[in-house]
Design a protein around this motif. Structure first.
Motif, PDB file in Angstrom:
ATOM      1  N   ILE A 140       0.861  -1.186   0.000  1.00  0.00           N
ATOM      2  CA  ILE A 140       0.000   0.000   0.000  1.00  0.00           C
ATOM      3  C   ILE A 140       0.893   1.230   0.000  1.00  0.00           C
ATOM      4  O   ILE A 140       1.726   1.399   0.894  1.00  0.00           O
ATOM      5  CB  ILE A 140      -0.927   0.026   1.231  1.00  0.00           C
ATOM      6  CG1 ILE A 140      -1.772  -1.257   1.295  1.00  0.00           C
ATOM      7  CG2 ILE A 140      -1.829   1.259   1.204  1.00  0.00           C
ATOM      8  CD1 ILE A 140      -2.597  -1.386   2.561  1.00  0.00           C
ATOM      9  N   ASP A 141       0.747   2.061  -1.032  1.00  0.00           N
ATOM     10  CA  ASP A 141       1.572   3.277  -1.161  1.00  0.00           C
ATOM     11  C   ASP A 141       3.058   2.961  -1.036  1.00  0.00           C
ATOM     12  O   ASP A 141       3.816   3.687  -0.367  1.00  0.00           O
ATOM     13  CB  ASP A 141       1.166   4.319  -0.104  1.00  0.00           C
ATOM     14  CG  ASP A 141      -0.204   4.920  -0.380  1.00  0.00           C
ATOM     15  OD1 ASP A 141      -0.619   4.930  -1.555  1.00  0.00           O
ATOM     16  OD2 ASP A 141      -0.847   5.386   0.572  1.00  0.00           O
ATOM     17  N   GLY A 142       3.469   1.863  -1.642  1.00  0.00           N
ATOM     18  CA  GLY A 142       4.881   1.521  -1.685  1.00  0.00           C
ATOM     19  C   GLY A 142       5.421   0.842  -0.448  1.00  0.00           C
ATOM     20  O   GLY A 142       6.613   0.553  -0.380  1.00  0.00           O
ATOM     21  N   ARG A 143       4.578   0.545   0.520  1.00  0.00           N
ATOM     22  CA  ARG A 143       5.034  -0.100   1.740  1.00  0.00           C
ATOM     23  C   ARG A 143       4.301  -1.430   1.918  1.00  0.00           C
ATOM     24  O   ARG A 143       3.105  -1.533   1.624  1.00  0.00           O
ATOM     25  CB  ARG A 143       4.769   0.785   2.957  1.00  0.00           C
ATOM     26  CG  ARG A 143       5.405   0.276   4.253  1.00  0.00           C
ATOM     27  CD  ARG A 143       5.205   1.258   5.385  1.00  0.00           C
ATOM     28  NE  ARG A 143       5.940   0.841   6.578  1.00  0.00           N
ATOM     29  CZ  ARG A 143       5.885   1.467   7.749  1.00  0.00           C
ATOM     30  NH1 ARG A 143       5.142   2.555   7.890  1.00  0.00           N
ATOM     31  NH2 ARG A 143       6.583   1.032   8.779  1.00  0.00           N
TER      32      ARG A 143
END
Length: 231
Positions: A140-143
């Motif tokens: 999610i959002d790069g994490r």
């Protein structure tokens, strides 16, 4: 009207806890540990229990005494081993108790989710570690995050400082720890307190657990223990 019942003894308070129950046990080490309720549970005889707590017992009292009595099948906790956890250590090494390690923040949030009716949530804690094994992972959002599910209890045994006759609870300092979230996450919440006062005598701003979450209350004399060194 409150559903909380004021009982005359710890033995009355734990009556009816069934074999195989999941029991949420408050306490941060010895702080806030419901010693009298645990001792009464040992006398009551329920076995094959799943215990959810911050740690796996200290010394030979409280949760450690319940483990030593052979009543626990599985422990979910954040800190199973410490200088005075010899009871759990011996049982675990002998294969007599199961263990699920849950990061402390996740432990609190999973119980909070149960009380709030949340079906599951994503959390970054434990990504890339052995604790992530078998869990759904999502970016999610790069994490990266892991899917975590609520921890519900059949019963919660918690210690508070004061209760009023309606069942509202006030805690004392760090003894508050997991009490409020455990009270919301259990089907039946059983509380030991130092003092029961009449309704209206507690400062409403100091109430951490509203009476709607409390089922049984027993007043007991406060007991204090000191942590002993490893034997």
């Amino acid at each position: 009207m409150s559903r909380a019942e004021i009982l005359g003894s710890a033995d009355e308070a734990v009556a009816g806890i069934e074999d195989g129950s999941t029991v949420l046990v408050g306490g941060f080490g010895l702080a806030g540990m419901p010693f009298d309720l645990i001792d009464a549970l040992i006398r009551q005889g329920a076995k094959d229990l799943t215990i959810v707590s911050n740690n796996a017992g200290n010394g030979d009292v409280g949760l450690a005494a319940l483990l030593a009595a052979g009543r626990v099948r599985k422990v979910l906790c954040s800190f199973p081993r410490q200088v005075d956890s010899w009871v759990f250590d011996d049982l675990y090494r002998a294969g007599k108790v199961e263990l699920e390690v849950v990061p402390q923040g996740n432990l609190a949030e999973r119980m909070r989710a149960a009380g709030a009716g949340i079906g599951a949530f994503y959390c970054p804690t434990a990504v890339g570690t052995p604790l992530a094994e078998g869990k759904e992972e999502r970016e999610i959002d790069g994490r990266k995050y892991l899917l975590e599910y609520p921890i519900k209890g059949d019963y919660a045994l918690i210690g508070a400082h004061r209760a009023d006759t309606l069942g509202n609870l006030v805690y004392r300092k760090t003894a508050r720890n997991f009490g409020p979230v455990m009270a919301t996450a259990a089907t039946t919440t059983i509380v030991q307190v130092d003092q029961v006062v009449e309704a209206g005598q507690l400062d409403p701003e100091a109430v951490a657990t509203p009476s709607i979450y409390v089922d049984r209350i027993v007043q007991v004399e406060a007991r204090h223990y000191t942590v002993q060194g490893a034997r």
